[in-house]
Design an enzyme around this catalytic site. Sequence first.
Site, PDB file in Angstrom:
ATOM      1  N   GLY A   8      -6.976  -4.489 -28.579  1.00  0.00           N
ATOM      2  CA  GLY A   8      -7.384  -5.610 -27.727  1.00  0.00           C
ATOM      3  C   GLY A   8      -8.828  -5.995 -27.961  1.00  0.00           C
ATOM      4  O   GLY A   8      -9.553  -5.307 -28.698  1.00  0.00           O
ATOM      5  N   ASP A  32       1.946   3.796 -26.391  1.00  0.00           N
ATOM      6  CA  ASP A  32       2.344   2.888 -25.311  1.00  0.00           C
ATOM      7  C   ASP A  32       2.092   3.676 -24.027  1.00  0.00           C
ATOM      8  O   ASP A  32       2.783   4.674 -23.765  1.00  0.00           O
ATOM      9  CB  ASP A  32       3.830   2.522 -25.471  1.00  0.00           C
ATOM     10  CG  ASP A  32       4.329   1.647 -24.332  1.00  0.00           C
ATOM     11  OD1 ASP A  32       3.738   1.700 -23.236  1.00  0.00           O
ATOM     12  OD2 ASP A  32       5.328   0.934 -24.539  1.00  0.00           O
ATOM     13  N   ALA A  52      -4.091  -2.669 -21.254  1.00  0.00           N
ATOM     14  CA  ALA A  52      -3.644  -3.288 -19.999  1.00  0.00           C
ATOM     15  C   ALA A  52      -2.697  -4.432 -20.293  1.00  0.00           C
ATOM     16  O   ALA A  52      -2.712  -5.005 -21.391  1.00  0.00           O
ATOM     17  CB  ALA A  52      -4.844  -3.828 -19.219  1.00  0.00           C
ATOM     18  N   THR A  54      -2.491  -8.020 -19.705  1.00  0.00           N
ATOM     19  CA  THR A  54      -3.527  -9.001 -19.356  1.00  0.00           C
ATOM     20  C   THR A  54      -3.008 -10.436 -19.286  1.00  0.00           C
ATOM     21  O   THR A  54      -3.797 -11.352 -19.081  1.00  0.00           O
ATOM     22  CB  THR A  54      -4.695  -8.945 -20.369  1.00  0.00           C
ATOM     23  OG1 THR A  54      -4.166  -9.157 -21.679  1.00  0.00           O
ATOM     24  CG2 THR A  54      -5.413  -7.614 -20.305  1.00  0.00           C
ATOM     25  N   ASP A  90     -12.238  -9.349 -11.778  1.00  0.00           N
ATOM     26  CA  ASP A  90     -12.630 -10.212 -10.646  1.00  0.00           C
ATOM     27  C   ASP A  90     -11.398 -10.748  -9.908  1.00  0.00           C
ATOM     28  O   ASP A  90     -11.507 -11.185  -8.770  1.00  0.00           O
ATOM     29  CB  ASP A  90     -13.496 -11.376 -11.147  1.00  0.00           C
ATOM     30  CG  ASP A  90     -12.870 -12.165 -12.283  1.00  0.00           C
ATOM     31  OD1 ASP A  90     -12.149 -11.559 -13.106  1.00  0.00           O
ATOM     32  OD2 ASP A  90     -13.092 -13.392 -12.372  1.00  0.00           O
ATOM     33  N   TYR A 113      -0.888 -10.015 -11.283  1.00  0.00           N
ATOM     34  CA  TYR A 113      -1.832  -9.328 -12.181  1.00  0.00           C
ATOM     35  C   TYR A 113      -2.947  -8.665 -11.362  1.00  0.00           C
ATOM     36  O   TYR A 113      -3.255  -7.481 -11.548  1.00  0.00           O
ATOM     37  CB  TYR A 113      -2.423 -10.334 -13.175  1.00  0.00           C
ATOM     38  CG  TYR A 113      -3.627  -9.820 -13.943  1.00  0.00           C
ATOM     39  CD1 TYR A 113      -3.475  -8.901 -14.981  1.00  0.00           C
ATOM     40  CD2 TYR A 113      -4.913 -10.247 -13.628  1.00  0.00           C
ATOM     41  CE1 TYR A 113      -4.583  -8.422 -15.676  1.00  0.00           C
ATOM     42  CE2 TYR A 113      -6.026  -9.775 -14.318  1.00  0.00           C
ATOM     43  CZ  TYR A 113      -5.853  -8.867 -15.339  1.00  0.00           C
ATOM     44  OH  TYR A 113      -6.942  -8.391 -16.024  1.00  0.00           O
ATOM     45  N   LYS A 117      -3.803  -4.668 -11.086  1.00  0.00           N
ATOM     46  CA  LYS A 117      -5.091  -4.082 -11.488  1.00  0.00           C
ATOM     47  C   LYS A 117      -5.731  -3.312 -10.325  1.00  0.00           C
ATOM     48  O   LYS A 117      -6.347  -2.269 -10.523  1.00  0.00           O
ATOM     49  CB  LYS A 117      -6.049  -5.171 -11.989  1.00  0.00           C
ATOM     50  CG  LYS A 117      -5.650  -5.813 -13.319  1.00  0.00           C
ATOM     51  CD  LYS A 117      -5.639  -4.841 -14.484  1.00  0.00           C
ATOM     52  CE  LYS A 117      -7.003  -4.266 -14.807  1.00  0.00           C
ATOM     53  NZ  LYS A 117      -6.953  -3.386 -16.006  1.00  0.00           N
ATOM     54  N   TRP A 135     -13.818 -12.708 -16.971  1.00  0.00           N
ATOM     55  CA  TRP A 135     -13.787 -13.768 -17.989  1.00  0.00           C
ATOM     56  C   TRP A 135     -14.239 -13.245 -19.370  1.00  0.00           C
ATOM     57  O   TRP A 135     -15.167 -13.760 -19.983  1.00  0.00           O
ATOM     58  CB  TRP A 135     -14.692 -14.934 -17.563  1.00  0.00           C
ATOM     59  CG  TRP A 135     -14.296 -15.641 -16.295  1.00  0.00           C
ATOM     60  CD1 TRP A 135     -13.561 -15.156 -15.257  1.00  0.00           C
ATOM     61  CD2 TRP A 135     -14.642 -16.997 -15.942  1.00  0.00           C
ATOM     62  NE1 TRP A 135     -13.431 -16.125 -14.284  1.00  0.00           N
ATOM     63  CE2 TRP A 135     -14.077 -17.251 -14.671  1.00  0.00           C
ATOM     64  CE3 TRP A 135     -15.376 -18.010 -16.577  1.00  0.00           C
ATOM     65  CZ2 TRP A 135     -14.220 -18.488 -14.029  1.00  0.00           C
ATOM     66  CZ3 TRP A 135     -15.529 -19.228 -15.928  1.00  0.00           C
ATOM     67  CH2 TRP A 135     -14.947 -19.463 -14.680  1.00  0.00           C
TER      68      TRP A 135
HETATM   69  N1  LIG Z   1      -9.596 -10.699 -20.448  1.00  0.00           N
HETATM   70  C1  LIG Z   1     -10.301 -10.874 -19.331  1.00  0.00           C
HETATM   71  O1  LIG Z   1     -10.782 -11.966 -19.042  1.00  0.00           O
HETATM   72  C2  LIG Z   1     -10.559  -9.697 -18.424  1.00  0.00           C
HETATM   73  C3  LIG Z   1     -11.350  -9.892 -17.288  1.00  0.00           C
HETATM   74  C4  LIG Z   1     -11.607  -8.794 -16.469  1.00  0.00           C
HETATM   75  C5  LIG Z   1     -11.093  -7.566 -16.763  1.00  0.00           C
HETATM   76  N2  LIG Z   1     -10.299  -7.416 -17.861  1.00  0.00           N
HETATM   77  C6  LIG Z   1      -9.750  -6.076 -18.121  1.00  0.00           C
HETATM   78  O2  LIG Z   1     -10.395  -5.574 -19.280  1.00  0.00           O
HETATM   79  C7  LIG Z   1      -9.503  -4.743 -20.003  1.00  0.00           C
HETATM   80  C8  LIG Z   1      -9.417  -5.193 -21.453  1.00  0.00           C
HETATM   81  O3  LIG Z   1      -8.939  -6.530 -21.485  1.00  0.00           O
HETATM   82  P1  LIG Z   1      -8.894  -7.377 -22.826  1.00  0.00           P
HETATM   83  O4  LIG Z   1      -9.411  -8.714 -22.509  1.00  0.00           O
HETATM   84  O5  LIG Z   1      -9.474  -6.588 -23.954  1.00  0.00           O
HETATM   85  O6  LIG Z   1      -7.312  -7.502 -23.017  1.00  0.00           O
HETATM   86  P2  LIG Z   1      -6.458  -7.626 -24.354  1.00  0.00           P
HETATM   87  O7  LIG Z   1      -7.255  -8.243 -25.442  1.00  0.00           O
HETATM   88  O8  LIG Z   1      -5.172  -8.259 -23.930  1.00  0.00           O
HETATM   89  O9  LIG Z   1      -6.206  -6.101 -24.737  1.00  0.00           O
HETATM   90  C9  LIG Z   1      -5.331  -5.292 -24.023  1.00  0.00           C
HETATM   91  C10 LIG Z   1      -4.715  -4.357 -25.027  1.00  0.00           C
HETATM   92  O10 LIG Z   1      -3.806  -3.496 -24.318  1.00  0.00           O
HETATM   93  C11 LIG Z   1      -2.623  -3.408 -25.108  1.00  0.00           C
HETATM   94  N3  LIG Z   1      -1.468  -3.037 -24.303  1.00  0.00           N
HETATM   95  C12 LIG Z   1      -0.658  -3.817 -23.550  1.00  0.00           C
HETATM   96  N4  LIG Z   1       0.337  -3.091 -23.032  1.00  0.00           N
HETATM   97  C13 LIG Z   1       0.153  -1.820 -23.470  1.00  0.00           C
HETATM   98  C14 LIG Z   1       0.859  -0.612 -23.299  1.00  0.00           C
HETATM   99  N5  LIG Z   1       1.966  -0.551 -22.559  1.00  0.00           N
HETATM  100  N6  LIG Z   1       0.389   0.500 -23.910  1.00  0.00           N
HETATM  101  C15 LIG Z   1      -0.723   0.466 -24.675  1.00  0.00           C
HETATM  102  N7  LIG Z   1      -1.433  -0.648 -24.886  1.00  0.00           N
HETATM  103  C16 LIG Z   1      -1.003  -1.786 -24.275  1.00  0.00           C
HETATM  104  C17 LIG Z   1      -2.467  -4.778 -25.703  1.00  0.00           C
HETATM  105  O11 LIG Z   1      -1.584  -4.728 -26.812  1.00  0.00           O
HETATM  106  P3  LIG Z   1      -0.727  -6.038 -27.206  1.00  0.00           P
HETATM  107  O12 LIG Z   1      -1.716  -7.066 -27.613  1.00  0.00           O
HETATM  108  O13 LIG Z   1       0.147  -5.545 -28.320  1.00  0.00           O
HETATM  109  O14 LIG Z   1       0.016  -6.422 -25.960  1.00  0.00           O
HETATM  110  C18 LIG Z   1      -3.894  -5.091 -26.100  1.00  0.00           C
HETATM  111  O15 LIG Z   1      -4.200  -4.556 -27.381  1.00  0.00           O
HETATM  112  C19 LIG Z   1      -8.160  -4.797 -19.263  1.00  0.00           C
HETATM  113  O16 LIG Z   1      -8.083  -3.714 -18.391  1.00  0.00           O
HETATM  114  C20 LIG Z   1      -8.284  -6.074 -18.438  1.00  0.00           C
HETATM  115  O17 LIG Z   1      -7.480  -6.031 -17.283  1.00  0.00           O
HETATM  116  C21 LIG Z   1     -10.031  -8.440 -18.706  1.00  0.00           C
END
Ligand SMILES: NC(=O)c1ccc[n+]([C@@H]2O[C@H](COP(=O)([O-])OP(=O)(O)OC[C@H]3O[C@@H](n4cnc5c(N)ncnc54)[C@H](OP(=O)(O)O)[C@@H]3O)[C@@H](O)[C@H]2O)c1
Length: 268
Positions: A8, A32, A52, A54, A90, A113, A117, A135
């Site tokens: 991710g 996984d 996660a 997401t 957030d 979602y 979380k 974000w």
């Molecule tokens: N993105 C935002 O704006 C945001 C904001 C606040 C907090 N966060 C939090 O920050 C963290 C990182 O987010 P990110 O933006 O880096 O998200 P991301 O780019 O979607 O990365 C999440 C990673 O988790 C993997 N994943 C999904 N299901 C899984 C499973 N069952 N087992 C193992 N891996 C799994 C995904 O793989 P696949 O791609 O193959 O599904 C992806 O590689 C998360 O906890 C998210 O909730 C994100």
Amino acid sequence: MLVTGAGGQLGRALAEEFAADGVVTVTREEWDVTLPPPPALDPGELVLHAAAWTDVDAAEDDPQGAAAVNVGGTANVAALGVPLVYYSTDYVFDGGKREPYVESDGPNPQSAYGRSKLHGEAASGEQAWIVRSSWLFGPTGHNFVRTMLRLAAERDEVAVVDDQRGSPTFVGHLAAATRQIGHLPYGVYHVTAEGDATWADFAEAIFEEAGLDTRVRRIATSDLEPRRPAPRPAYSVLRSEKGAPVLPDWREGLHECLAAIRVVDGAE
Ligand SMILES: NC(=O)c1ccc[n+]([C@@H]2O[C@H](COP(=O)([O-])OP(=O)(O)OC[C@H]3O[C@@H](n4cnc5c(N)ncnc54)[C@H](OP(=O)(O)O)[C@@H]3O)[C@@H](O)[C@H]2O)c1
């Protein structure tokens, strides 16, 4: 240490930040997290849990699927028995405030979602730093910066919502700040970029920084076509009242992100 969700956008930034520290990384293919860990996995002394579900809108259709990853998966990570950093969001807040949310504000998630979380925070256990950010954007993966650059290549004008306000946060800055989190007591911390913006402000800054002429048409969330299944908080700026690390301004993050995108795209 171990990084989950290493494919991710945040997982990659963490892998890069801690590369020299002998970090072990696992992608979804390698673990996984809804399943028990691979028998040979050595988590070391700390897990940076970036895996996660997401997809905020898809979670409305499959809330149990989102919970399986964000709650059940986090419980599996906590069961490794070593301290962990859980990245939260957030979207645990309802967006009704008009001044920054601090750690003592009560969460009230409005989406499946956000609920998953928040329950994931509880599933992190007692040896956990819960880092709420917002974000997120980076040079790889699905994020707003990359979406805007793609749309700008296709059209002269992009309609962007102007009634949701938050702090766009560069994953490289969040990964770097993760180093400092470990020096704080376990608990919840708000860690985002300085400054805030609406999505429309952010889009304009992206086009300006990238040297593009694309115009931004400011619209209300209610005018979005098609309507998004998941409600988003209208206001979700986070700040820390507990001495969490303060990240550089989001415009600085954007500058670094676009420079990194040029490198990534140039290499592809
Ligand atoms: N993105 C935002 O704006 C945001 C904001 C606040 C907090 N966060 C939090 O920050 C963290 C990182 O987010 P990110 O933006 O880096 O998200 P991301 O780019 O979607 O990365 C999440 C990673 O988790 C993997 N994943 C999904 N299901 C899984 C499973 N069952 N087992 C193992 N891996 C799994 C995904 O793989 P696949 O791609 O193959 O599904 C992806 O590689 C998360 O906890 C998210 O909730 C994100």
